[in-house]
Design an enzyme around this catalytic site. Structure first.
Site, PDB file in Angstrom:
ATOM      1  N   LYS A  53       0.836  -1.207   0.000  1.00 14.05           N
ATOM      2  CA  LYS A  53       0.000   0.000   0.000  1.00 14.05           C
ATOM      3  C   LYS A  53       0.868   1.253   0.000  1.00 14.05           C
ATOM      4  O   LYS A  53       0.588   2.226  -0.706  1.00 14.05           O
ATOM      5  CB  LYS A  53      -0.947  -0.017   1.210  1.00 14.05           C
ATOM      6  CG  LYS A  53      -2.069  -1.033   1.048  1.00 14.05           C
ATOM      7  CD  LYS A  53      -2.846  -1.287   2.326  1.00 14.05           C
ATOM      8  CE  LYS A  53      -3.850  -2.421   2.112  1.00 14.05           C
ATOM      9  NZ  LYS A  53      -4.523  -2.846   3.342  1.00 14.05           N
ATOM     10  N   GLN A  97      -4.601  -1.185   9.570  1.00 10.45           N
ATOM     11  CA  GLN A  97      -4.541  -2.539   9.013  1.00 10.45           C
ATOM     12  C   GLN A  97      -5.158  -3.542   9.997  1.00 10.45           C
ATOM     13  O   GLN A  97      -4.800  -3.565  11.174  1.00 10.45           O
ATOM     14  CB  GLN A  97      -3.067  -2.909   8.722  1.00 10.45           C
ATOM     15  CG  GLN A  97      -2.889  -4.243   8.037  1.00 10.45           C
ATOM     16  CD  GLN A  97      -3.493  -4.295   6.620  1.00 10.45           C
ATOM     17  OE1 GLN A  97      -3.348  -3.364   5.842  1.00 10.45           O
ATOM     18  NE2 GLN A  97      -4.181  -5.388   6.316  1.00 10.45           N
ATOM     19  N   ASP A 120     -10.945   3.170   3.660  1.00 14.45           N
ATOM     20  CA  ASP A 120     -11.275   1.741   3.572  1.00 14.45           C
ATOM     21  C   ASP A 120     -12.787   1.541   3.455  1.00 14.45           C
ATOM     22  O   ASP A 120     -13.238   0.471   3.049  1.00 14.45           O
ATOM     23  CB  ASP A 120     -10.784   1.014   4.843  1.00 14.45           C
ATOM     24  CG  ASP A 120      -9.595   0.110   4.574  1.00 14.45           C
ATOM     25  OD1 ASP A 120      -9.339  -0.194   3.393  1.00 14.45           O
ATOM     26  OD2 ASP A 120      -8.944  -0.304   5.545  1.00 14.45           O
TER      27      ASP A 120
END
Ligand code: NAP
Length: 286
Positions: A53, A97, A120
């Site tokens: 990422k 995460q 997200d």
């Protein structure tokens, strides 16, 4: 007739190039989009994901900030970091995460992320916005699947779609996006008695289960578009999806491979959400 491949790598590359152009336009106005990636603990898979990422971000000219913490970080300390990032004007997207260590309530942390930076798309506000058709960040994996359908000219309008799996991060938002695109949607799960009866009727099947061979050739309507979200390992420890690729690709019209399908698209859509967040911030700053 063999199915045509939906090449996630090629499509993701194209999307990254488009994002890079948008980043350059923002930079010309004095704003560099920034993504903060927060990693707690040393889960090996998570370490690989965050590295990708961060690299993706930098390849488009965005700024990325990787915050790594020991697994012993307390929930209160993590929440304090999220609050600090919420108010940092150089950060336009925040990604914590998952999974988090067991002593941290992941829902609480996700809810602490400002909806303006929830790239997200996992928060209750983002999920609610999707549910009622309001603008908001769409979760990257289903968003990427929709882009793949678009790329092969498959409009969901009037089609029958079956989503296998009902998780909050893949199955449910996938079904919502298909519904918004005017498909007739069925969601299947572990308590669905006759999965094949549903999938055989479907023009679009999205498999998001996490088990190999959930979808086999006899379960697929000829010509259907099959999107494989699953990530599993076979006997040889090779990455594979939920779909029996060799069998299903003889029946389907289009199919995504694993690897090289949904995975790269998920990463690409995170960049899209982040640049969009920065564009909104730039708009607000004018
Ligand atoms: P999850 O939270 O474990 O959800 C799996 C879903 O599959 C559940 O809804 C479950 O039903 C359903 N299910 C389990 N066995 C089934 C069966 N035999 N028939 C029908 N449905 C069944 O998983 P997830 O987070 O959604 O992820 C799904 C898969 O996608 C995993 O392999 C994950 O690694 C992968 N993934 C890939 C990406 C990517 O970028 N490529 C991104 C995210 C996830 P119940 O609800 O009844 O338990």
């Amino acid at each position: 007739m063999a199915a045509q491949l939906i090449d996630g790598n090629a499509l993701a590359k194209k999307i990254r190039a488009e994002v890079a152009e948008r980043v350059a336009a923002l930079k010309a106005r004095g704003l560099q989009p920034g993504l903060a990636v927060v990693l707690v603990g040393d889960n090996p898979a998570s370490q690989v994901y965050v590295k990708h990422k961060v690299n993706d971000c930098e390849s488009t000219g965005m700024r990325s900030v990787l915050e790594k913490y020991d697994a012993s970080l307390s929930e209160a300390e993590l929440l304090a970091r999220v609050h600090a990032l919420n108010t940092d004007p150089a950060i336009h997207g925040i990604l914590v995460q998952l999974p988090l260590p067991a002593h941290i309530d992941a829902n609480k942390v996700i809810e602490a992320i400002s909806p303006k930076k929830d790239v997200d798309g996992f928060s209750v506000q983002s999920a609610g916005a999707l549910m009622i058709g309001q603008p908001g960040f769409r979760p990257c994996t289903p968003y990427g699947c929709m882009k793949m359908l678009e790329a092969v000219g498959c409009s969901p309008r009037g089609k029958r779609a079956v989503v296998i799996g009902r998780s909050n991060i893949v199955g449910k938002p996938m079904a919502m996006l298909l519904l918004q695109a005017h498909a007739t949607v069925t969601i299947c799960h572990s308590a669905t008695p006759d999965l094949a009866a549903h999938t055989r009727e479907a023009d679009i099947v999205v498999a998001a289960v996490g088990k190999r061979n959930v979808l086999t050739a006899d379960m697929v309507k000829p010509g259907a578009v099959v999107i494989d979200v699953g990530m599993n390992r076979n006997e040889a420890d090779k990455l594979c999806g939920d779909v029996d690729f060799d069998g299903v690709s003889k029946v389907a019209g289009w199919i995504t491979p694993v690897p090289g399908g949904v995975g790269p698209m998920t990463r690409a859509m995170l960049l899209v959400n982040t640049v969009e967040s920065a564009e909104r911030a730039a708009g607000a700053a004018v």
